[in-house]
Motif scaffolding. Structure first.
Motif, PDB file in Angstrom:
ATOM      1  N   PHE A  49     -17.774   4.627  -9.153  1.00  0.00           N
ATOM      2  CA  PHE A  49     -17.399   3.356  -8.548  1.00  0.00           C
ATOM      3  C   PHE A  49     -16.612   2.492  -9.540  1.00  0.00           C
ATOM      4  CE2 PHE A  49     -18.487  -1.137  -7.845  1.00  0.00           C
ATOM      5  CZ  PHE A  49     -18.161  -1.313  -6.512  1.00  0.00           C
ATOM      6  N   ASN A  50     -17.017   2.563 -10.806  1.00  0.00           N
ATOM      7  CA  ASN A  50     -16.414   1.710 -11.829  1.00  0.00           C
ATOM      8  C   ASN A  50     -14.959   2.066 -12.125  1.00  0.00           C
ATOM      9  OD1 ASN A  50     -18.852   0.385 -12.176  1.00  0.00           O
ATOM     10  ND2 ASN A  50     -19.523   1.740 -13.804  1.00  0.00           N
ATOM     11  N   TYR A  51     -14.551   3.278 -11.837  1.00  0.00           N
ATOM     12  CA  TYR A  51     -13.244   3.754 -12.279  1.00  0.00           C
ATOM     13  C   TYR A  51     -12.098   3.375 -11.336  1.00  0.00           C
ATOM     14  CZ  TYR A  51     -15.642   6.415 -15.859  1.00  0.00           C
ATOM     15  OH  TYR A  51     -16.403   6.759 -16.959  1.00  0.00           O
ATOM     16  N   THR A  52     -12.397   2.974 -10.132  1.00  0.00           N
ATOM     17  CA  THR A  52     -11.333   2.629  -9.196  1.00  0.00           C
ATOM     18  C   THR A  52     -11.574   1.295  -8.501  1.00  0.00           C
ATOM     19  OG1 THR A  52     -12.446   3.994  -7.525  1.00  0.00           O
ATOM     20  CG2 THR A  52     -10.619   4.992  -8.714  1.00  0.00           C
ATOM     21  N   VAL A  53     -12.784   1.069  -8.028  1.00  0.00           N
ATOM     22  CA  VAL A  53     -13.046  -0.116  -7.212  1.00  0.00           C
ATOM     23  C   VAL A  53     -12.999  -1.386  -8.053  1.00  0.00           C
ATOM     24  CG1 VAL A  53     -14.658  -1.133  -5.545  1.00  0.00           C
ATOM     25  CG2 VAL A  53     -14.435   1.328  -5.695  1.00  0.00           C
ATOM     26  N   ASN A  54     -13.043  -1.261  -9.377  1.00  0.00           N
ATOM     27  CA  ASN A  54     -12.986  -2.460 -10.221  1.00  0.00           C
ATOM     28  C   ASN A  54     -11.707  -3.261  -9.988  1.00  0.00           C
ATOM     29  OD1 ASN A  54     -10.907  -1.928 -12.502  1.00  0.00           O
ATOM     30  ND2 ASN A  54     -12.147  -0.072 -12.531  1.00  0.00           N
ATOM     31  N   MET A  55     -10.643  -2.615  -9.467  1.00  0.00           N
ATOM     32  CA  MET A  55      -9.393  -3.329  -9.235  1.00  0.00           C
ATOM     33  C   MET A  55      -9.502  -4.379  -8.135  1.00  0.00           C
ATOM     34  SD  MET A  55      -6.925  -0.823  -7.013  1.00  0.00           S
ATOM     35  CE  MET A  55      -5.868  -2.207  -6.614  1.00  0.00           C
ATOM     36  N   LEU A  56     -10.545  -4.313  -7.326  1.00  0.00           N
ATOM     37  CA  LEU A  56     -10.706  -5.274  -6.240  1.00  0.00           C
ATOM     38  C   LEU A  56     -11.288  -6.598  -6.710  1.00  0.00           C
ATOM     39  CD1 LEU A  56     -12.129  -2.903  -3.476  1.00  0.00           C
ATOM     40  CD2 LEU A  56      -9.781  -3.740  -3.701  1.00  0.00           C
ATOM     41  N   PHE A  57     -11.749  -6.660  -7.951  1.00  0.00           N
ATOM     42  CA  PHE A  57     -12.414  -7.855  -8.453  1.00  0.00           C
ATOM     43  C   PHE A  57     -11.525  -8.583  -9.457  1.00  0.00           C
ATOM     44  CE2 PHE A  57     -15.603  -4.939  -6.981  1.00  0.00           C
ATOM     45  CZ  PHE A  57     -16.516  -5.741  -6.326  1.00  0.00           C
ATOM     46  N   HIS A  58     -11.600  -9.913  -9.437  1.00  0.00           N
ATOM     47  CA  HIS A  58     -10.745 -10.753 -10.265  1.00  0.00           C
ATOM     48  C   HIS A  58     -11.589 -11.762 -11.035  1.00  0.00           C
ATOM     49  CE1 HIS A  58      -7.102  -9.292  -8.139  1.00  0.00           C
ATOM     50  NE2 HIS A  58      -7.966  -9.139  -7.156  1.00  0.00           N
ATOM     51  N   ALA A  59     -10.985 -12.318 -12.089  1.00  0.00           N
ATOM     52  CA  ALA A  59     -11.716 -13.284 -12.912  1.00  0.00           C
ATOM     53  C   ALA A  59     -11.998 -14.569 -12.143  1.00  0.00           C
ATOM     54  CB  ALA A  59     -10.923 -13.593 -14.175  1.00  0.00           C
ATOM     55  N   ASP A  60     -11.026 -14.985 -11.315  1.00  0.00           N
ATOM     56  CA  ASP A  60     -11.192 -16.187 -10.504  1.00  0.00           C
ATOM     57  C   ASP A  60     -10.078 -16.198  -9.458  1.00  0.00           C
ATOM     58  OD1 ASP A  60      -8.859 -17.103 -11.866  1.00  0.00           O
ATOM     59  OD2 ASP A  60     -10.108 -17.994 -13.427  1.00  0.00           O
ATOM     60  N   TRP A  61     -10.030 -17.264  -8.661  1.00  0.00           N
ATOM     61  CA  TRP A  61      -9.035 -17.337  -7.597  1.00  0.00           C
ATOM     62  C   TRP A  61      -7.613 -17.391  -8.145  1.00  0.00           C
ATOM     63  CZ3 TRP A  61      -8.861 -16.190  -2.726  1.00  0.00           C
ATOM     64  CH2 TRP A  61      -7.793 -16.633  -1.940  1.00  0.00           C
ATOM     65  N   GLY A  62      -7.413 -18.108  -9.274  1.00  0.00           N
ATOM     66  CA  GLY A  62      -6.090 -18.182  -9.879  1.00  0.00           C
ATOM     67  C   GLY A  62      -5.616 -16.824 -10.376  1.00  0.00           C
ATOM     68  N   HIS A  63      -6.544 -16.037 -10.919  1.00  0.00           N
ATOM     69  CA  HIS A  63      -6.220 -14.686 -11.375  1.00  0.00           C
ATOM     70  C   HIS A  63      -5.801 -13.811 -10.200  1.00  0.00           C
ATOM     71  CE1 HIS A  63      -7.644 -10.624 -13.091  1.00  0.00           C
ATOM     72  NE2 HIS A  63      -6.495 -10.908 -13.646  1.00  0.00           N
ATOM     73  N   TYR A  64      -6.515 -13.941  -9.088  1.00  0.00           N
ATOM     74  CA  TYR A  64      -6.167 -13.202  -7.870  1.00  0.00           C
ATOM     75  C   TYR A  64      -4.758 -13.569  -7.396  1.00  0.00           C
ATOM     76  CZ  TYR A  64      -5.870 -12.265  -2.861  1.00  0.00           C
ATOM     77  OH  TYR A  64      -5.445 -11.853  -1.617  1.00  0.00           O
TER      78      TYR A  64
END
Length: 208
Positions: A49-64
């Motif tokens: 899970f850590n190797y691909t799905v991590n791209m869906l998460f961001h540091a905050d809304w501005g980062h997104y």
């Protein structure tokens, strides 16, 4: 559904918009990297899970929002040049490659920005392939490497001289390398065969 209708539907960037919507919902809900992932020990290394799905998460809304400014144009253009299926495969392989390599060399490289830079490199390679579709394979290879090498070197120099900072320079560098290399393998093979990954004749059809 007839052929023309399927072709029109194929231009809808389902993969790109799906990733944007899911990651946007997570960012809006305040769910960040560190709320989901453990970055040390065997649990990290052994969890696919850590190797691909991590791209869906961001540091905050501005980062997104910052990532979307590049993800949407690059991702949509790549969809039009290839297909939704190709973009999905590209995203998964870039995400896995840059994360796994990052763990071996420096540590976990999570987030979407590395994948975005990888898709940008893939767009460059794919566009070059279409522009030089009537050239020899050797010419295409020289031009592609001539375009990718200085850009990759630039990312490497930024990573070296910028020093430690919150921007994931190493992830950008790895993502660019993997995206360019993966797409180059497809483009070179298709150029030699005369047909793209969807079975279409390259010299007659771009996109669907």
């Amino acid at each position: 559904m007839d052929v023309s209708a399927r072709r029109v539907v194929g231009y809808v960037p389902v993969t790109v918009l799906g990733i944007a919507l899911v990651s946007g919902a997570l960012a809006a809900g305040g769910i960040r990297f560190h709320d989901v992932f453990e970055f040390e020990g065997l649990p990290w290394l052994l969890n696919p899970f850590n190797y691909t799905v991590n791209m869906l998460f961001h540091a905050d809304w501005g980062h997104y929002a910052g990532n979307m400014r590049l993800w949407l144009p690059f991702g949509i253009l790549m969809t039009w040049l290839t297909s939704n299926r190709h973009v999905l495969w590209l995203v998964v392989t870039i995400g896995f490659g840059k994360t796994a390599t990052g763990i071996l060399i420096q540590g976990p490289t999570v987030g979407m920005s590395g994948v975005v830079f990888g898709v940008g490199a893939a767009v460059l390679v794919r566009s070059t392939g279409y522009a030089l579709q009537d050239s020899s394979l050797e010419t295409l290879q020289i031009i592609v490497f001539g375009l990718l090498t200085p850009l990759a070197t630039g990312f490497l120099l930024v990573m070296i001289f910028a020093g430690p900072r919150w921007i994931a320079d190493f992830s950008h560098f790895l993502g660019f390398l993997f995206g360019g290399a993966i797409e180059a393998m497809y483009v070179f093979d298709e150029h030699e065969d005369g047909r793209d990954s969807e079975g279409r004749t390259i010299s007659k059809t771009v996109g669907r």
